[in-house]
Design a protein around this motif. Sequence first.
Motif, PDB file in Angstrom:
ATOM      1  N   UNK A 105     -15.272  34.325 -20.454  1.00 14.84           N
ATOM      2  CA  UNK A 105     -16.194  34.611 -21.556  1.00 14.84           C
ATOM      3  C   UNK A 105     -15.893  35.943 -22.227  1.00 14.84           C
ATOM      4  N   UNK A 106     -15.251  36.845 -21.512  1.00 17.15           N
ATOM      5  CA  UNK A 106     -14.913  38.133 -22.121  1.00 17.15           C
ATOM      6  C   UNK A 106     -13.947  37.961 -23.289  1.00 17.15           C
ATOM      7  N   UNK A 107     -13.133  36.894 -23.225  1.00 13.21           N
ATOM      8  CA  UNK A 107     -12.182  36.642 -24.310  1.00 13.21           C
ATOM      9  C   UNK A 107     -12.879  36.206 -25.589  1.00 13.21           C
ATOM     10  N   UNK A 108     -14.121  35.774 -25.477  1.00 10.46           N
ATOM     11  CA  UNK A 108     -14.866  35.343 -26.653  1.00 10.46           C
ATOM     12  C   UNK A 108     -15.530  36.502 -27.385  1.00 10.46           C
ATOM     13  N   UNK A 109     -15.644  37.636 -26.722  1.00 14.97           N
ATOM     14  CA  UNK A 109     -16.341  38.749 -27.351  1.00 14.97           C
ATOM     15  C   UNK A 109     -17.781  38.390 -27.660  1.00 14.97           C
ATOM     16  N   UNK A 149     -23.456  33.350 -28.723  1.00 11.76           N
ATOM     17  CA  UNK A 149     -23.910  32.257 -29.587  1.00 11.76           C
ATOM     18  C   UNK A 149     -23.684  30.876 -28.976  1.00 11.76           C
ATOM     19  N   UNK A 150     -22.978  30.812 -27.838  1.00 13.02           N
ATOM     20  CA  UNK A 150     -22.576  29.532 -27.266  1.00 13.02           C
ATOM     21  C   UNK A 150     -23.664  28.978 -26.350  1.00 13.02           C
ATOM     22  N   UNK A 151     -24.011  27.717 -26.558  1.00 13.69           N
ATOM     23  CA  UNK A 151     -24.986  27.084 -25.676  1.00 13.69           C
ATOM     24  C   UNK A 151     -24.342  26.776 -24.330  1.00 13.69           C
ATOM     25  N   UNK A 152     -25.084  27.067 -23.283  1.00 20.83           N
ATOM     26  CA  UNK A 152     -24.617  26.752 -21.942  1.00 20.83           C
ATOM     27  C   UNK A 152     -25.717  26.038 -21.182  1.00 20.83           C
ATOM     28  N   UNK A 153     -25.323  25.107 -20.322  1.00 18.23           N
ATOM     29  CA  UNK A 153     -26.291  24.366 -19.543  1.00 18.23           C
ATOM     30  C   UNK A 153     -26.374  24.865 -18.116  1.00 18.23           C
ATOM     31  N   UNK A 154     -27.515  24.728 -17.478  1.00 17.17           N
ATOM     32  CA  UNK A 154     -27.686  25.220 -16.108  1.00 17.17           C
ATOM     33  C   UNK A 154     -26.815  24.507 -15.092  1.00 17.17           C
ATOM     34  N   UNK A 155     -26.320  23.297 -15.435  1.00 16.32           N
ATOM     35  CA  UNK A 155     -25.490  22.568 -14.493  1.00 16.32           C
ATOM     36  C   UNK A 155     -24.028  23.004 -14.563  1.00 16.32           C
ATOM     37  N   UNK A 158     -14.109  29.668 -30.929  1.00 17.51           N
ATOM     38  CA  UNK A 158     -13.173  30.752 -31.211  1.00 17.51           C
ATOM     39  C   UNK A 158     -12.205  30.374 -32.331  1.00 17.51           C
ATOM     40  N   UNK A 159     -11.705  29.137 -32.291  1.00 13.70           N
ATOM     41  CA  UNK A 159     -10.800  28.683 -33.352  1.00 13.70           C
ATOM     42  C   UNK A 159     -11.510  28.620 -34.697  1.00 13.70           C
ATOM     43  N   UNK A 160     -12.740  28.136 -34.681  1.00 14.33           N
ATOM     44  CA  UNK A 160     -13.496  28.038 -35.936  1.00 14.33           C
ATOM     45  C   UNK A 160     -13.725  29.417 -36.537  1.00 14.33           C
ATOM     46  N   UNK A 161     -14.033  30.364 -35.694  1.00 14.11           N
ATOM     47  CA  UNK A 161     -14.213  31.742 -36.173  1.00 14.11           C
ATOM     48  C   UNK A 161     -12.914  32.288 -36.745  1.00 14.11           C
ATOM     49  N   UNK A 162     -11.803  32.030 -36.038  1.00 12.84           N
ATOM     50  CA  UNK A 162     -10.502  32.551 -36.484  1.00 12.84           C
ATOM     51  C   UNK A 162     -10.062  31.925 -37.805  1.00 12.84           C
ATOM     52  N   UNK A 163     -10.416  30.658 -38.022  1.00 10.88           N
ATOM     53  CA  UNK A 163      -9.985  29.956 -39.237  1.00 10.88           C
ATOM     54  C   UNK A 163     -11.003  30.066 -40.368  1.00 10.88           C
ATOM     55  N   UNK A 164     -12.098  30.727 -40.111  1.00 14.65           N
ATOM     56  CA  UNK A 164     -13.078  30.936 -41.178  1.00 14.65           C
ATOM     57  C   UNK A 164     -14.007  29.785 -41.454  1.00 14.65           C
TER      58      UNK A 164
END
Length: 548
Positions: A145-149, A154-160, A215-221
């Motif tokens: 997750x550190x690579x995401x900054x 903003x990323x949804x995560x589930x308890x499972x 991450x790709x979506x952010x990089x590509x705008x």
Amino acid sequence: MSQWDETADFVIVGSGGGSMAAGLYLKSIGKQPLILEKTDKIGGSTAMSGGVLWIPNHPLQARFGVQDSEEAGRRYLNAAVGHDAGPGSTPARKEAFLKAGPPMVTFLESQGMQFIRAEGWSDYYDELDGGCARSRSLAAPMLDARDMGPLFDNLRMGPMVVPLPVDQTRNITLATRTLKGMWEGVKLLMRLRRMAKTGKPILSYGGALQGRMLMLSEAKGVPIRTNCGIVDLVEEEGRITGVVVAQDGQRRRIRARDGVLINAGGFSRNRAMREKYGPSPASTDWTNANPGDTGEMIEIAQAHGAALDLMDQAWWVPGTLPPNGAVFMHVTDLSKPHVIVVDQNGRRIMNESQSYMANGQALYKAGVPAWVIMDSRHRQRYAWGVQPPGQTPDDWKSSGYMKSASTIESLATAIGLNPAALRQTVDRFNGFARTGKDLDFHRGERAYDNWFGDPRTKPNPNLGAIEKAPFLAFKMVPGDVGTAGGIVTDEHARVLRPDGSVVEGLYATGNSTASVMGRVYPGAGASIAASFVFAWLAAHHAAGRPGG
């Protein structure tokens, strides 16, 4: 002429599987997509899922020497799904899925996406014509997750998902049984220590998939807006030309030059819709779908003419309801030896190791709830939900979630079953365990059955006798990870009316739609793959390049 507050080429409603694939394609050809997410987190149910895509003949197959082809995928899909699974599963839709899947994977790799083969994660009906026992499923490598900054926030995560940074579920479920499982357990402990030290998780499953796509979506705008729910579609002269959104207490009208794509999930968390359409009994408390899975986009599309189908179906995952926690899903647990599922008459009702969707359907056929019956070896050797083997919380018994007894007969009495009937069922099953042949449900005869079995159990890795006290019972319900019915679409993902005509300018994919897989789950990641593929096809068609 409508008054617009802003304009995009293609408006995508929802940020689950496929939305970012469509956005990346459109950006690659100079178009301006806009993804709108009504919740405060990005990723939808895909981010909370196993994060796998089932794509026949995907490009990694040939790279790793796996025998596969489009024709084999076609034979298998037809054999598993059938030819009369409803208007969402037409021959044209199945053909589009088969043909577009491989080039979509190639495109995503060209954008920087990383995939790994889930070697050995067999098709769920691998014995059928065209089945692939070595797997057609793709996953994403684990992601720190550190690579995401700041994107990680903003990323949804589930308890499972968060507690298990592992790259293969199968091995970790055998941590007490095999050398590979033990080694995976050691690696898991090392990752957990690193996570505790850094304060950031190592993402796996759907978190790794959607984290990388984000991450790709952010990089590509590719713009993605959260807390931006759709109030209505704008229809002009029979064509959908935009959306009305609610954001920050205000309503805005956004024009969509090329069209609108609905990828907003199903209605797992909409009690009224479940009662109206789904099988009974059902409960929003039994689902592991994301909090935004509330169905209003299906209703909005219907109000604009969309046909609906398969509204009684969901991606069933049999589960139990532990005290003070999320619904336990038992995909891997039921495949292990020393466990069966019985109905209220004490009779066994399913091949416990088969597809989780098929087992959910079996639960409804037999009557809800059912009962899981196991002996003490299952609890000692294998996980139950997210609870590690050999560690049984005290409140499981005090709350009544787990029933325990020294004999099968006393266990039956404790859960309201006929003692003689349950004893007869267990004795018959124990005979199967000794011979390795399940004459009632053929458990252990498929490669998929064996995938989550215990190779140390002979002669059948899925069959172990229920004979060592104490004996345990858990009430089981048909949980789900999303509904599988909704808007009817064609091979381009265009929304169709009941008469088969097209609602111009409106597209749909994912759990918002009647599944191309019909009432069957053919392999790990089938629903996510369909969401990706038909989002990609929708983007191509809207851009004037149909076919993908």
